[in-house]
Design an enzyme around this catalytic site. Structure first.
Site, short mmCIF file in Angstrom:
data_model
loop_
_atom_site.label_atom_id
_atom_site.label_comp_id
_atom_site.label_asym_id
_atom_site.label_seq_id
_atom_site.Cartn_x
_atom_site.Cartn_y
_atom_site.Cartn_z
N VAL A 186 0.84 -1.20 0.00
CA VAL A 186 0.00 0.00 0.00
C VAL A 186 0.87 1.25 0.00
O VAL A 186 0.54 2.25 -0.66
CB VAL A 186 -0.96 -0.01 1.20
N GLN A 193 -12.07 -12.20 -1.25
CA GLN A 193 -11.00 -11.23 -1.04
C GLN A 193 -9.65 -11.72 -1.55
O GLN A 193 -9.25 -12.86 -1.34
CB GLN A 193 -10.92 -10.85 0.43
N GLY A 219 -4.86 -8.07 0.13
CA GLY A 219 -5.34 -7.63 1.43
C GLY A 219 -4.47 -8.09 2.57
O GLY A 219 -4.50 -7.51 3.67
N ARG A 231 14.57 -1.75 9.70
CA ARG A 231 15.03 -2.76 8.75
C ARG A 231 15.06 -2.22 7.32
O ARG A 231 15.93 -2.59 6.52
CB ARG A 231 14.12 -3.99 8.82
N SER A 232 14.12 -1.35 6.98
CA SER A 232 14.04 -0.81 5.62
C SER A 232 14.79 0.50 5.44
O SER A 232 14.93 0.97 4.30
CB SER A 232 12.56 -0.61 5.23
N LYS A 257 -15.79 -5.79 10.96
CA LYS A 257 -15.43 -4.47 10.44
C LYS A 257 -16.51 -3.95 9.50
O LYS A 257 -16.90 -2.77 9.56
CB LYS A 257 -14.08 -4.53 9.71
N HIS A 301 -10.89 -7.27 -4.86
CA HIS A 301 -11.93 -7.97 -4.12
C HIS A 301 -13.24 -7.99 -4.91
O HIS A 301 -13.53 -7.08 -5.70
CB HIS A 301 -12.24 -7.25 -2.78
N CYS A 329 -10.89 -2.12 3.43
CA CYS A 329 -11.06 -2.23 1.98
C CYS A 329 -12.42 -2.80 1.59
O CYS A 329 -13.06 -2.31 0.66
CB CYS A 329 -9.94 -3.09 1.39
N GLN A 366 -8.37 -3.69 -4.36
CA GLN A 366 -8.16 -3.60 -2.92
C GLN A 366 -7.03 -2.64 -2.55
O GLN A 366 -7.12 -1.92 -1.56
CB GLN A 366 -7.87 -5.00 -2.35
#
Length: 375
Positions: free
Chosen positions: A50, A197, A201, A75-76, A254, A283, A170, A358
């Site tokens: 995302v 889905q 996701g 870490r990144s 949700k 989705h 989503c 999604q």
């Protein structure tokens, strides 16, 4: 231009996925978006699926910015990401990261959002959060711009105040994009949703695992199950979210709770069954509706035809209706199978089938649209 294809080094297979056609000139986009007087941005979780889509959508929509910070875990930190023709070094996320930042787009998981979202808001940053951390918190707007823009009234860049704004789940976004125009016309009393889905996701690693498993199963090898506890390729199963005490999983609840908050309607009845299917990034949802007032299918089609961010694929003669591939890498939600519910008397029930990307409208696009409303 930044796209998921170019910026996910851990996901080389994504380069083989179809991309949306780009019609605007690259140079024009840079000139329009990079502006000294524009707000400063931060993208939290920039190396994730995302986070990468945030960059793609910001670029596609010429979002104005004066500067942008690329933030992720320790870490990144140090990785390089490209955006609007420039390269940026990913910085480790700290509370001080938000000093001087006007808008921060978060997609790094609920625990990170809970830790750093309020700290960012305290520093005057408006946080648009893609996790579930704040969705049901009183006073935090839960927003789909085409559905309930009034929920974030008064929150603007330049007023000197930080804020938290939640991006809905989503499944909720994709569902309500299609259902809300019908709800406004005839008032939904009860909604039954079954979702199908995609791997996206569960993140880029789940998308990788689906591809890996597919290759393994076709080669007659046992599938690697690191992200999911069971075979995903050529299979489907109940959504992997934890099961709650009432027997519903968290993903299903949700949809129930977020619909009520977004519609500001605690009386609407919603039930859902969420299924994980071996699809890459879009989705699908089957939605059964019961209305307080009559609504025939022709009127429903006209309402959906006029709805922003929605388009119809509904050709009975050729048996052509929405599919996940139709909407992958696209902004709008597709709706079809529009028909009267024959189990209900009169025109008080409809069935529809909805598909949406999604990662895009279900996450990054919706967040960027929220950010656009802050300007």
């Amino acid at each position: 231009m930044s796209t998921l294809t170019h910026h996910t080094p851990q996901s080389p297979f994504l380069s083989k996925l179809p991309l949306r056609p780009k019609s605007r000139a690259f140079s024009a986009r840079v000139k329009m978006s990079l502006q000294e007087s524009a707000p400063s941005l931060a993208v939290v979780g920039v190396t994730g699926a995302v986070g990468q889509e945030f960059l793609s959508v910001l670029s596609d929509r010429d979002f104005p910015y004066s500067s942008v910070k690329m933030l992720a875990s320790k870490r990144s930190a140090g990785k390089r990401v490209a955006f609007d023709g420039r390269e940026y070094t990913v910085e480790e996320l700290t509370a001080e990261s938000f000093d001087g930042v006007d808008i921060a787009l978060f997609s790094a998981g609920g625990s990170i959002s809970k830790e750093f979202g309020p700290r960012a808001a305290e520093r005057g940053t408006i946080v648009v959060d893609n996790s579930s951390a704040f969705r049901m918190v009183d006073g935090v707007p839960l927003v789909i711009p085409e559905v309930n823009p009034e929920a974030m009234r008064g929150i603007k860049v330049g007023n000197g105040k930080g804020a938290l704004i939640a991006n809905p789940n989503c499944s909720t976004i994709i569902c309500l994009m299609a259902v809300t125009p019908l709800h406004h016309h005839a008032k939904v009393k009860r909604m039954v949703v079954s979702t199908y889905q995609a791997a996206s996701g569960a993140g880029a690693a789940a998308m990788e695992e689906l591809v890996q498993q597919t290759r393994e199963v076709l080669a007659g090898k046992p599938p690697t199950c690191n992200i999911f506890s069971q075979q995903y390729a050529f299979n489907l199963f109940s959504h992997n979210a934890p099961i709650t005490e009432n027997g519903y999983n968290e993903e299903e609840m949700k949809l129930v709770k977020e619909t009520r908050k977004i519609w500001n309607d605690t009386e609407v009845k919603v039930t859902a069954t969420c299924i994980r299917v071996p699809v890459m990034r879009a989705h699908a949802e089957s939605v059964n509706l019961q209305f307080e007032n009559p609504l025939d299918e022709n009127t429903a089609r006209e309402l959906l035809r006029k709805a922003p961010g929605v388009y119809i694929i509904d050709d009975r003669a050729s048996n052509t209706f929405p599919t996940p591939l139709d909407v992958s890498n696209k902004d709008d939600v597709a709706v079809g199978r529009i028909r009267r519910d024959v189990s209900q008397d009169g025109n008080f029930g409809l069935d529809i089938f909805v598909c949406g990307d999604q990662i895009r409208k279900g996450a990054a696009l919706n967040a960027v649209q929220i950010a656009e409303m802050l300007l």
